[in-house]
Scaffold this motif. Structure first.
Motif, PDB file in Angstrom:
ATOM      1  N   MET A  93      -2.701   9.818   1.845  1.00 56.15           N
ATOM      2  CA  MET A  93      -3.570   8.652   1.717  1.00 56.15           C
ATOM      3  C   MET A  93      -4.749   8.745   2.664  1.00 56.15           C
ATOM      4  SD  MET A  93      -0.729   5.611   1.215  1.00 56.15           S
ATOM      5  CE  MET A  93      -1.939   4.310   0.908  1.00 56.15           C
ATOM      6  N   ARG A 103       4.368   3.959  -2.968  1.00 52.76           N
ATOM      7  CA  ARG A 103       4.178   5.387  -3.189  1.00 52.76           C
ATOM      8  C   ARG A 103       5.337   6.201  -2.605  1.00 52.76           C
ATOM      9  NH1 ARG A 103      -2.266   6.477  -2.896  1.00 52.76           N
ATOM     10  NH2 ARG A 103      -2.944   4.403  -3.563  1.00 52.76           N
ATOM     11  N   THR A 148      -4.359   0.207   3.427  1.00 51.24           N
ATOM     12  CA  THR A 148      -4.808  -0.646   2.331  1.00 51.24           C
ATOM     13  C   THR A 148      -6.085  -0.093   1.720  1.00 51.24           C
ATOM     14  OG1 THR A 148      -3.809  -2.608   3.324  1.00 51.24           O
ATOM     15  CG2 THR A 148      -5.528  -2.977   1.695  1.00 51.24           C
ATOM     16  N   SER A 189      -5.227   2.715  -0.575  1.00 50.47           N
ATOM     17  CA  SER A 189      -4.562   2.273  -1.802  1.00 50.47           C
ATOM     18  C   SER A 189      -5.534   1.595  -2.759  1.00 50.47           C
ATOM     19  CB  SER A 189      -3.412   1.310  -1.469  1.00 50.47           C
ATOM     20  OG  SER A 189      -3.897   0.083  -0.971  1.00 50.47           O
ATOM     21  N   GLN A 190      -6.657   1.078  -2.228  1.00 51.91           N
ATOM     22  CA  GLN A 190      -7.653   0.399  -3.053  1.00 51.91           C
ATOM     23  C   GLN A 190      -8.700   1.358  -3.610  1.00 51.91           C
ATOM     24  OE1 GLN A 190      -8.073  -3.070  -3.687  1.00 51.91           O
ATOM     25  NE2 GLN A 190      -6.072  -3.492  -2.807  1.00 51.91           N
ATOM     26  N   SER A 239       0.814  -1.218   0.000  1.00 50.04           N
ATOM     27  CA  SER A 239       0.000   0.000   0.000  1.00 50.04           C
ATOM     28  C   SER A 239       0.844   1.262   0.000  1.00 50.04           C
ATOM     29  CB  SER A 239      -0.951  -0.002   1.208  1.00 50.04           C
ATOM     30  OG  SER A 239      -0.219  -0.054   2.441  1.00 50.04           O
ATOM     31  N   VAL A 240       1.515   1.547   1.108  1.00 48.07           N
ATOM     32  CA  VAL A 240       2.186   2.840   1.242  1.00 48.07           C
ATOM     33  C   VAL A 240       3.618   2.841   0.714  1.00 48.07           C
ATOM     34  CG1 VAL A 240       2.973   2.382   3.613  1.00 48.07           C
ATOM     35  CG2 VAL A 240       2.609   4.743   2.852  1.00 48.07           C
TER      36      VAL A 240
END
Length: 318
Positions: free
Chosen positions: A296, A110, A246, A249-250, A106-107
């Motif tokens: 995020m 990035r 998560t 990110s989705q 997820s992170v």
């Protein structure tokens, strides 16, 4: 009993190329030479490596087990070769990060993208493990940073935490509960639920919340990563509660995210060696990490609002 490096090389080549003839061609030797060396290897180790049917070879179960160890040793040699190549090209700034899958998926991508924009010469190496395995990795290998969910004692390390936000509910897009802004534990009564593994610390926290509310969820499936939870939710297997990184990110994708009425704070723990030659680079990475986490979090806040069809008022009852 000690095997020679040549015997190990020959054995590995046969296992990969499925025949002595092909292995001989790759290694620049003859098939009779390989056959003789392998028989000597079998004599030393005390068991057969191959069943022979004319020119056909079939590895024994013992050979398959042995090759697992041999294969890992060759992977280690490949890593050494890559490091040597990096040093030769003056590009040996390898930055090693140990992380749980939730952060690696997820992170971290990035953060690396933004980091490399300013420092393209850095080589990142990400080692992703479930947290119990990760603790062992952190004590046996040298990492520049480790990212976990839990706080625990680790000798020779300093730690800091980032409060990411609260755990969030994840639902199929067309689920009846997706029309609500916030879900209570009672909303999950009788719902097919996707659980995290038994060792997951947040599974225990959620189990306590639902138990205190007297809520019984139907068991749909169990998995170890938040990304796989989202995949199963999207497939209609059930509903769940996941970490906000998560979720961010989705979003926006083929699942819906909603707030949970009971706050379950999610922390990202950062572990760093107490004495490191890469302190400045680690400082920059952590600063970039904090920036990305904040962005995020903002993205997730937008995704937490239900998107009602035009002219339809979403149900905002909790």
């Amino acid at each position: 009993m000690r095997l020679s490096q040549r015997q190990i090389d020959l054995f590995n080549a046969i296992m990969i190329h499925k025949s002595m003839t092909a292995a001989a061609a790759v290694l620049g030797t003859s098939q009779p030479t390989i056959s003789r060396e392998i028989r000597e290897m079998e004599r030393r180790i005390g068991f057969d490596l191959f069943l022979r049917f004319g020119k056909r070879l079939t590895p024994t179960n013992q050979a398959v087990l042995l090759h697992e160890t041999v294969r890992r040793s060759f992977i280690g040699l490949d890593e050494i070769s890559r490091a040597a190549s990096a040093i030769r090209s003056h590009n040996a700034a390898n930055f090693r990060i140990a992380s749980i899958p939730a952060h690696a998926e997820s992170v971290i991508p990035r953060v690396i993208q933004r980091f490399l924009h300013a420092r393209p010469a850095v080589l990142f190496s990400i080692h992703s493990h479930e947290e119990p395995s990760l603790r062992h990795e952190m004590t046996t290998q040298a990492f520049d940073l480790s990212l976990t969910e839990s706080q625990f004692e680790r000798e020779g390390a300093t730690t800091e935490t980032i409060h990411v936000g609260d755990m969030v509910c994840v639902l199929p897009l067309e689920h009846p509960l997706a029309g609500k802004t916030m879900l209570t534990p009672s909303d999950f009564e009788g719902q097919p639920f996707i659980y995290f593994g038994q060792n997951d610390p947040y599974r225990h926290k959620l189990d306590e919340i639902f138990s205190a509310a007297g809520v019984t969820r139907d068991y749909a499936a169990e998995t170890t990563t938040a990304a796989s939870v989202c995949a199963m939710v999207a497939a209609g297997v059930g509903v769940s509660v996941i970490n906000p990184l998560t979720a961010a990110s989705q979003a926006p994708r083929n699942v819906a995210f909603r707030r949970l009425s009971v706050s379950v704070p999610y922390l990202l723990s950062i572990w760093r060696p107490a004495h490191s030659t890469r302190t400045a680079r680690a400082d920059k990475f952590v600063a970039t990490l904090r920036e990305v986490v904040a962005e995020m979090s903002e993205t997730l806040q937008l995704a937490l609002e239900p998107q009602a069809p035009h002219g339809v008022q979403a149900n905002r009852n909790s």
